[in-house]
Design a protein around this motif. Structure first.
Motif, short mmCIF file in Angstrom:
data_model
loop_
_atom_site.label_atom_id
_atom_site.label_comp_id
_atom_site.label_asym_id
_atom_site.label_seq_id
_atom_site.Cartn_x
_atom_site.Cartn_y
_atom_site.Cartn_z
N VAL B 59 0.85 -1.20 0.00
CA VAL B 59 0.00 0.00 0.00
C VAL B 59 0.88 1.25 0.00
N ALA B 60 1.93 1.23 0.82
CA ALA B 60 2.82 2.41 0.89
C ALA B 60 3.49 2.65 -0.46
N ALA B 63 1.17 4.38 -3.13
CA ALA B 63 0.61 5.71 -2.88
C ALA B 63 0.93 6.65 -4.04
N ALA B 103 -5.04 1.83 -2.59
CA ALA B 103 -4.25 3.00 -3.01
C ALA B 103 -4.89 3.73 -4.20
#
Lengths: 81, 330
Positions: B59-60, B63, B103
């Motif tokens: 997910v990071a 982004a 995201a």
């Protein structure tokens, strides 16, 4: 700047982490494949770890030419000088 | 376009990164902790740590990303544990898809395999030739079928699927599909069955995958293949190319499967790599000739002739000492 013996200690430590051979048993003349049991993928992983540890940019051709501990040390020295 | 490449440090991933940079894109390159990052560092690539088993890292990394190129689908090291391979492959794919949804990714290009292409009564198989259920032709075939089916059922964002054939080209550092060429260059005569091998230049496959991600209008699924070859004829041509003796006659499918299984079990016990892997045998024995004209037409691809692909691979592999440098060749 890191001293040469510190560099060599770090190289030996990384080698030991990857091969499980104790640091004290890694000799300068050891060959990566025959003596330390690293296959070609393991050797590349080792060089990649070294590049990150010392924040040096190595070309794949140069990395592929390293066959022993002495070559590893020499590569680290060349890029850190 | 903000792009993330999963598997950027791998064979196809590096070719994809090169294609993207040639097009002026600067993708974010996902790397695992133990990825060989030397090729990515020498490209001054932007890197991010990602583990497909750690959803937060996915997910990071996603982004602000518009398009995810997923070239890191699970490729089992052997075919001796079908349940385990399926569990890992599907779990990791689910993590990727969930992260992309979280995201707000617009599009995901999933790199599958020609293992999901069924035989055609017309002769050449195209995108319409699919298996109604899991092919049952081996662990690799079933894994790729289940994973592709899951990817194509995604509805939270657009998914496009690329099915490249056996990729040949630079940056096959683990010597996967290029093993045939490397074996010929070393005059090694590994027993093989015969069958159809659909080959594609890795740069062409990468270009197709990139265009699948960037073009507004493109098919939802394409096959990426430059040419179809009978394996024994290809091995004979490679032996001639490298000045070696002709290969031994092909072995039968059942014998090849038994040999590959035995080699994989031996490698599991003793470490190292078997002479022949089961998924390669399955891909050869069940290989079908493929018509990739849809991808050529819709993605504007001009597939390289095999001779050009081999020349490019050869030059690179000699530099990397994967095959003997020319000065060492008698």
């Amino acid at each position: 700047m890191m001293h040469q013996h510190d560099q060599e200690d770090r190289v030996r430590q990384i080698l030991s982490d990857l091969t499980a051979v104790p640091v004290a048993e890694i000799k300068i003349g050891d060959r990566l494949r025959e003596d330390l049991g690293l296959d070609s993928v393991g050797s590349m992983e080792l060089l990649s770890m070294l590049a990150e540890e010392f924040d040096i940019d190595v070309e794949m051709e140069e990395a592929a030419a390293v066959a022993d501990v002495a070559g590893l040390m020499a590569l680290a020295r060349r890029h850190l000088e | 376009m903000n792009a993330l490449v999963l598997g950027a440090g791998g064979f196809l991933g590096l070719n994809l990164v090169d294609e993207m940079r040639a097009e002026g894109l600067d993708p974010l390159c996902a790397r695992r902790t133990r990825t060989n990052v030397i090729p990515l560092r020498s490209r001054r690539a932007r890197m991010v740590h990602v583990d497909l088993d750690e959803p937060d890292s996915l997910v990071a990394a996603m982004a602000g990303v518009d398009v995810v190129f997923h070239a890191a689908g699970h490729y089992p090291r052997h075919s001796q544990d079908g349940f385990g391979a399926m569990e890992v492959g599907l779990r990791q794919l689910e993590n990727v898809l969930d992260a992309a949804a979280a995201a707000d990714v617009r599009r995901l290009v999933y790199v599958s395999s020609t293992a999901t292409v069924a035989a055609s009564p017309r002769g050449l198989s195209d995108e319409s030739d699919t298996f109604a259920g899991a092919p049952g032709l081996g662990v690799y075939h079933d894994l790729k079928w289940y994973m592709e089916r899951r990817a194509t059922r995604e509805r939270r964002f657009e998914v496009r699927v690329a099915c490249p054939g056996a990729c040949v080209g630079p940056w096959d550092l683990r010597v996967g599909t290029s093993a045939l060429v490397v074996a010929a260059a070393h005059n090694l005569d590994v027993p093989h069955p015969d069958g159809i091998v659909a080959v594609v230049d890795a740069a062409d496959a990468a270009r197709g995958i990139l265009r699948l991600g960037t073009l507004a209008d493109a098919p939802a699924r394409v096959l990426l293949v430059g040419g179809n070859h009978r394996l024994h004829a290809l091995r004979t041509a490679l032996a001639e190319r490298y000045g070696g003796p002709p290969p031994s006659p092909p072995i039968g499918a059942a014998e090849a499967i038994a040999l590959a299984d035995a080699e994989e079990r031996r490698a599991l016990r003793e470490g190292g790599r078997g002479r022949l892997s089961r998924e390669i045998v399955d891909l050869i024995v069940h290989g079908v000739p493929i018509d990739a004209s849809l991808s050529a037409r819709t993605l504007g691809l001009a597939y390289a002739p095999l001779a050009d692909t081999l020349d490019r691979f050869d030059a690179w592999a000699r530099r990397m000492r994967i095959i003997p440098p020319l000065e060492n060749v008698a």
